[in-house]
Design an enzyme around this catalytic site. Structure first.
Site, mmCIF file in Angstrom:
data_model
loop_
_atom_site.group_PDB
_atom_site.id
_atom_site.type_symbol
_atom_site.label_atom_id
_atom_site.label_comp_id
_atom_site.label_asym_id
_atom_site.label_seq_id
_atom_site.Cartn_x
_atom_site.Cartn_y
_atom_site.Cartn_z
ATOM 1 N N GLU A 168 27.494 61.795 89.149
ATOM 2 C CA GLU A 168 26.557 61.082 88.265
ATOM 3 C C GLU A 168 25.122 61.093 88.792
ATOM 4 O OE1 GLU A 168 27.380 56.894 87.581
ATOM 5 O OE2 GLU A 168 25.812 56.716 86.095
ATOM 6 N N LYS A 172 28.458 63.364 84.901
ATOM 7 C CA LYS A 172 28.042 62.171 84.144
ATOM 8 C C LYS A 172 26.517 62.086 84.148
ATOM 9 C CE LYS A 172 28.535 57.143 84.013
ATOM 10 N NZ LYS A 172 29.428 56.021 84.150
#
Ligand code: 5MM
Length: 331
Positions: free
Chosen positions: A176, A219
């Site tokens: 992420e 992500k």
């Protein structure tokens, strides 16, 4: 766990109509969320909130995995069960945030994510507690000369080390890199340029470290103009800009992109995901979600810490989960 198993888990996390609930707020962030609804941030209340979402009947039709926080995965629920067991019974994969938060880096403006020390040992523990996937978040600000090349590279190397250690220990890593695109007055073009620069660097280092792209998920943020930008854009422009960035930065082998909601309203996040999936039908990766606030915000308000509200809260949570699930097929 063989890499084939990991591939299967990664694919099942982004199965059609399904995506991830990010419920891994650290205690500080969860305290802010509970303060906003006038609820005391105790271990019991933090755990109750996660239990309400995990036990929502029907949520499994939209949610493939839940990212948990260390406290939540270890905590025994009042009836003696563990949250990972509740999730597994619903065929939802339990996941765990393994980073230890951010510290200042290079200047007061930038950050670096901690958590590599002792990670392999912690992963062994999380395996026993039932987690099958992991998540690590790096954060970047958009400003005139930010993010700096040093902050980008330092965080990419951290993400790559995390991803490699996770795969070696039998977990699917969710990488992420969050560019805080909503903060500021920059336009969509700047947001796109910065997001592309960060993602290209992340994948450069993931490759250098030998991370298996088939057994990971990305992500990212969507490409968005800052909230204070005078030129706000349409959902179509956002969808196009975001997919253009992904096309040049993300290898085809990655099975899925699970967007964060990054402070968008639940309706905005749902609309942008829907628009991307409506316009683009033949992308190499699934375009899915790993929303925190966009999935929880309305339900948290409906709950307001009262046990009488639990049923209504679960109904609100399910409605949003189904809307986001429908957005996966452009509906
Ligand atoms: C749910 O919040 C996660 C943890 O944040 P902190 O470590 O700061 O408490 C966060 O990583 C989250 O998974 C992503 O930002 C996505 O959540 P949003 O709300 O942006 O969809």
């Amino acid at each position: 766990m063989t890499s084939n198993n990991l591939d299967e888990i990664a694919k099942s996390l982004v199965a059609p109509g399904k995506g991830i609930l990010a419920a891994d707020e650290s205690t500080g962030t969860m305290t802010k969320r509970l303060d906003a609804i006038g609820v005391a941030s105790t271990v019991e209340n933090r755990s109750k909130w996660r239990e309400i979402m995990a036990t929502t009947a029907g949520a499994e039709s939209a949610i493939s995995g839940v990212i948990l926080f260390d406290e939540t995965i270890r905590n025994q629920l009042p009836k003696g069960s563990m949250i990972a067991d509740l999730l597994r019974k619903k065929k939802i994969h339990p996941g765990i945030k393994v980073d230890k938060g951010i510290v200042k880096f290079n200047s007061d403006e930038e950050t670096f994510t901690l958590g590599l020390d002792g990670l392999t040992e912690r992963l062994e523990e999380y395996k026993k507690l039932g987690a099958v996937f992991t998540k690590w978040r790096a954060v970047y600000k958009v400003e005139k000369n930010l993010p700096s090349a040093a902050a980008i590279t330092a965080n990419s190397v951290g993400l790559a080390q995390f991803a490699l250690l996770s795969q070696k220990s039998g977990f699917v890593p969710i990488v992420e890199p969050e560019v805080l695109v909503l903060k500021g007055s920059h336009d969509l073009k700047k947001s796109k340029v910065v997001t592309e620069k960060v993602l290209k660097d992340v994948f450069h280092w993931l490759k250098q470290f030998g991370v298996n792209f088939d057994s990971m998920l990305l992500k990212p943020n969507m490409a968005l103009p800052g909230r204070d930008c005078p030129n706000q854009t349409t959902a179509k422009e956002i969808a196009r800009a975001t997919v253009e960035v992904l096309r040049v930065a993300v290898p085809k082998q990655v099975p899925g992109i699970v967007f964060l909601s990054g402070g968008l309203t639940p309706d905005e996040a749902t609309e942008y995901l829907k628009t991307m999936n409506k316009i683009y039908r033949n992308l190499p990766w699934q375009l899915s979600f790993s929303f925190g606030r966009a999935l929880q915000q309305e339900a948290l308000k409906a709950w307001s810490g009262k046990s009488n509200n639990v049923k209504a809260t679960q109904a609100v949570f399910l409605v949003r989960a189904k809307k986001v699930s429908a957005a996966r097929s452009g509906k």
